[in-house]
Enzyme design. Structure first.
Site, PDB file in Angstrom:
ATOM      1  N   LYS A 181      38.742   9.391  38.844  1.00 47.18           N
ATOM      2  CA  LYS A 181      37.385   9.863  39.167  1.00 47.18           C
ATOM      3  C   LYS A 181      37.095  11.181  38.469  1.00 47.18           C
ATOM      4  CE  LYS A 181      34.557  12.496  41.945  1.00 47.18           C
ATOM      5  NZ  LYS A 181      34.606  13.879  42.439  1.00 47.18           N
ATOM      6  N   ASP A 186      32.747   8.174  43.289  1.00 43.85           N
ATOM      7  CA  ASP A 186      32.972   9.122  44.380  1.00 43.85           C
ATOM      8  C   ASP A 186      32.491   8.448  45.667  1.00 43.85           C
ATOM      9  OD1 ASP A 186      30.205   9.173  44.238  1.00 43.85           O
ATOM     10  OD2 ASP A 186      30.044  11.354  44.218  1.00 43.85           O
TER      11      ASP A 186
END
Length: 213
Positions: free
Chosen positions: A122, A141
Site C-alpha cells: 500500500k 487503504d
C-alpha cells in the site's frame, strides 16, 4: 445487467467527473517526503500530518538527516501523529536503508520499495503511483477497501487480495487515478458510518453490500 467492463467504465467516468484532479491530501514535494508522510498517516488524519510535516521537512531535509536523527528527538517531533515511537523507528530504519542501499534516493520499483523495513504494497503504491507516476498496482487503504466491497468489486478482506481483484478489473492506465479518486470518495461520501448514498454519483451501480439504508 452491466458486464464488469461496463461497470468499471461507468465508475471511472463518474469518478472523473467528480474528482478530475484527484490527488492525495498529504503535502509533499519529493518522493521521500511522500514516503515519510504516508508512514505518518497511519491511524492519523492527513490534516494533522500536514501540520507536523510543515516543520519536519525543514528539520530533516533528506534521508541522511532522518537516518542520523536522535531517535528520542524524532519521536517528539512525530508525537502529534500518534504511535510516534513505532513511526520514528520505522522512518529512521527506512531512511538508513535508503542511504546505504539506494544512495539516499527513494527507489522506484515495487521490489525495492517492499525491501524497506515496514513498507508494504500500500505504502509502496502510494509513492510509486503518485511520486513516480508508475502503475505498480492499486493503492488499497481502508477507504478503497470499503468502497470496493460495497460496490461488489471484491469479496476479499485483506488489502493484498482486494488489490489483486481490482487489478484484474481496472485498466492499468487508470490505476494511478483509481487510488486517490476512490480514497476521496470513501473519505467524503462513502464513509464508514452513515454513507451519503442519496448524493453518491455511484448509487445506480452500487450493490450497497453491508450498507444499512
Amino acid at each position: 445487467m452491466a458486464t464488469s467492463t461496463q461497470l468499471i467504465e461507468t465508475i471511472l467516468s463518474q469518478l472523473k467527473q467528480s474528482y478530475p484532479l484527484a490527488s492525495y491530501e498529504l503535502n509533499w514535494e519529493t518522493p521521500l517526503q511522500l514516503l515519510v508522510a504516508t508512514i505518518l498517516a497511519a491511524q492519523c488524519t492527513d490534516e494533522r500530518v500536514n501540520k507536523v510535516t510543515k516543520t519536519l521537512w525543514l528539520k530533516y531535509p533528506n534521508a541522511q538527516a532522518f537516518a542520523q536523527a536522535d531517535i528520542l528527538e524524532l519521536e517528539q517531533d512525530l508525537k502529534p501523529t500518534g504511535f510516534y515511537r513505532n513511526k520514528a523507528k520505522t522512518i529512521k530504519s527506512v531512511c538508513q536503508e535508503i542511504v546505504t542501499q539506494f544512495g539516499g534516493e527513494v527507489p522506484d520499483t515495487m521490489a525495492s520499495m517492499v525491501m524497506l523495513p515496514g513498507v508494504a504494497r500500500k505504502t509502496a503504491n502510494v509513492v510509486l503511483n503518485t511520486a513516480f507516476k508508475i502503475s505498480s498496482g492499486i493503492i488499497v487503504d481502508t477507504h478503497v477497501a470499503r468502497v470496493s466491497q460495497r460496490l461488489g468489486l471484491t469479496k476479499q478482506k485483506s488489502p493484498e487480495k482486494i488489490e489483486q481483484d481490482l487489478m484484474k478489473l481496472v485498466p492499468q492506465q487508470e490505476w494511478t487515478f483509481w487510488g486517490p479518486a476512490v480514497v476521496l470518495h470513501g473519505r467524503y461520501t462513502c464513509t464508514a458510518k452513515n454513507p451519503n448514498c442519496t448524493e453518491c454519483v455511484l448509487q445506480n451501480v452500487c450493490e450497497k453490500i453491508d450498507v444499512s439504508i
